[in-house]
Design a protein around this motif. Structure first.
Motif, PDB file in Angstrom:
ATOM      1  N   GLY A 266       0.808  -1.209   0.000  1.00 49.54           N
ATOM      2  CA  GLY A 266       0.000   0.000   0.000  1.00 49.54           C
ATOM      3  C   GLY A 266       0.841   1.259   0.000  1.00 49.54           C
ATOM      4  O   GLY A 266       2.024   1.247  -0.361  1.00 49.54           O
ATOM      5  N   ILE A 267       0.227   2.361   0.382  1.00 48.66           N
ATOM      6  CA  ILE A 267       0.882   3.669   0.405  1.00 48.66           C
ATOM      7  C   ILE A 267       0.458   4.395   1.677  1.00 48.66           C
ATOM      8  O   ILE A 267      -0.706   4.330   2.082  1.00 48.66           O
ATOM      9  N   GLU A 268       1.389   5.058   2.322  1.00 45.18           N
ATOM     10  CA  GLU A 268       1.098   5.687   3.608  1.00 45.18           C
ATOM     11  C   GLU A 268       0.079   6.813   3.474  1.00 45.18           C
ATOM     12  O   GLU A 268      -0.798   6.986   4.315  1.00 45.18           O
ATOM     13  N   ASP A 269       0.168   7.596   2.385  1.00 45.08           N
ATOM     14  CA  ASP A 269      -0.735   8.722   2.168  1.00 45.08           C
ATOM     15  C   ASP A 269      -1.417   8.588   0.815  1.00 45.08           C
ATOM     16  O   ASP A 269      -0.851   8.980  -0.209  1.00 45.08           O
ATOM     17  N   PRO A 270      -2.627   8.034   0.748  1.00 39.91           N
ATOM     18  CA  PRO A 270      -3.312   7.863  -0.536  1.00 39.91           C
ATOM     19  C   PRO A 270      -3.554   9.167  -1.287  1.00 39.91           C
ATOM     20  O   PRO A 270      -3.752   9.147  -2.505  1.00 39.91           O
ATOM     21  N   ASP A 271      -3.530  10.318  -0.588  1.00 39.12           N
ATOM     22  CA  ASP A 271      -3.725  11.589  -1.275  1.00 39.12           C
ATOM     23  C   ASP A 271      -2.604  11.878  -2.272  1.00 39.12           C
ATOM     24  O   ASP A 271      -2.762  12.733  -3.159  1.00 39.12           O
ATOM     25  N   LEU A 272      -1.464  11.186  -2.136  1.00 39.01           N
ATOM     26  CA  LEU A 272      -0.391  11.336  -3.122  1.00 39.01           C
ATOM     27  C   LEU A 272      -0.816  10.826  -4.495  1.00 39.01           C
ATOM     28  O   LEU A 272      -0.181  11.147  -5.501  1.00 39.01           O
ATOM     29  N   LEU A 273      -1.894  10.053  -4.527  1.00 38.72           N
ATOM     30  CA  LEU A 273      -2.392   9.517  -5.794  1.00 38.72           C
ATOM     31  C   LEU A 273      -3.477  10.400  -6.406  1.00 38.72           C
ATOM     32  O   LEU A 273      -4.086  10.020  -7.415  1.00 38.72           O
ATOM     33  N   TYR A 274      -3.713  11.565  -5.834  1.00 39.33           N
ATOM     34  CA  TYR A 274      -4.738  12.451  -6.383  1.00 39.33           C
ATOM     35  C   TYR A 274      -4.378  12.836  -7.823  1.00 39.33           C
ATOM     36  O   TYR A 274      -3.240  13.213  -8.113  1.00 39.33           O
ATOM     37  N   GLY A 275      -5.330  12.712  -8.735  1.00 38.72           N
ATOM     38  CA  GLY A 275      -5.084  13.008 -10.138  1.00 38.72           C
ATOM     39  C   GLY A 275      -4.574  11.832 -10.941  1.00 38.72           C
ATOM     40  O   GLY A 275      -4.354  11.958 -12.151  1.00 38.72           O
ATOM     41  N   VAL A 276      -4.412  10.680 -10.307  1.00 40.27           N
ATOM     42  CA  VAL A 276      -3.973   9.468 -11.003  1.00 40.27           C
ATOM     43  C   VAL A 276      -5.173   8.806 -11.679  1.00 40.27           C
ATOM     44  O   VAL A 276      -6.230   8.648 -11.068  1.00 40.27           O
ATOM     45  N   PHE A 277      -4.988   8.404 -12.949  1.00 39.07           N
ATOM     46  CA  PHE A 277      -6.051   7.712 -13.688  1.00 39.07           C
ATOM     47  C   PHE A 277      -5.629   6.328 -14.168  1.00 39.07           C
ATOM     48  O   PHE A 277      -6.444   5.591 -14.718  1.00 39.07           O
TER      49      PHE A 277
END
Length: 213
Positions: free
Chosen positions: A108-119
């Motif tokens: 996983g990833i510690e901060d999912p908000d880092l994926l904002y804008g990912v498609f």
């Protein structure tokens, strides 16, 4: 979804292994696949991918497993944000260290908000996931030589650590697309549907009665 009518199979070139996927690509992509590889440790990785009709990913469910360990990660897009859930059993690190490799990151990833804008998602070692930005950006009919930067959720296998990564895809004409990241580049050959048939140094497709997609 029931029986899937199309199938693809790749033979790995970098390590002993292969990938097999069953899919439906009539209205976006729905796919269920398995990656088998002998490095960095022997493992099997089972995944399920679903996109919307524009080929933007809305869900990726992955499970990797080997002797004495198993990991899972699920990425789901809801209201423009990614939700990431993980699971872990056993000790992948012990298997990696025994094989002479460094310890793995957490799934996983510690901060999912880092994926904002990912498609798009990119499952490492899987030629299938290169098709996602190729189809979403319509690169096979796009202007030759014009580069497209995409932000992806890069899922490292077998650890299932998720990293935001920037990648560049450039249509070269004649069913070829250049894929590049910060430290790597390869000219991919794809079929008329955008599925990779040759990924230099990684995998090549073996046609075994693909069916209709």
């Amino acid at each position: 979804m029931g029986v899937l009518s199309a199938g693809l199979f790749w033979e790995r070139r970098d390590v002993p292994g292969c990938e097999h996927v069953r899919l439906d690509a009539q209205n976006g992509l729905y796919a269920r696949g398995t990656v088998l590889a002998a490095e960095p440790v022997e493992f099997a990785c089972h995944y399920e991918i679903q996109t919307d009709p524009s080929w933007a990913t809305v869900r990726l469910d992955v499970r990797s497993e080997g002797a004495g360990w198993a990991r899972g990660v699920r990425l789901e897009l809801a209201a423009g944000r990614w939700r990431v859930t993980t699971s872990e059993q056993g000790d992948l690190d012990a298997a990696l260290v025994d094989a002479g490799h460094a310890r793995a990151g957490l799934p996983g990833i510690e901060d999912p908000d880092l994926l904002y804008g990912v498609f798009d998602v990119d499952l490492s070692g899987s030629p299938l996931t290169n098709t996602l930005p190729i189809r979403r950006r319509a690169l096979l009919t796009g202007e030759v030589g014009v580069s497209h930067r995409v932000s992806v959720a890069w899922v490292l296998v077998p650890s299932l650590e998720v990293v935001q990564a920037d990648q560049i895809y450039t249509p070269l004409g004649e069913n070829r697309v250049r894929f590049a990241s910060e430290t790597f580049a390869a000219d991919l050959t794809v079929d008329d549907d955008g599925f990779v048939t040759d990924y230099p140094g990684l995998a090549r497709m073996i046609t075994l009665g693909r069916g209709s997609s």
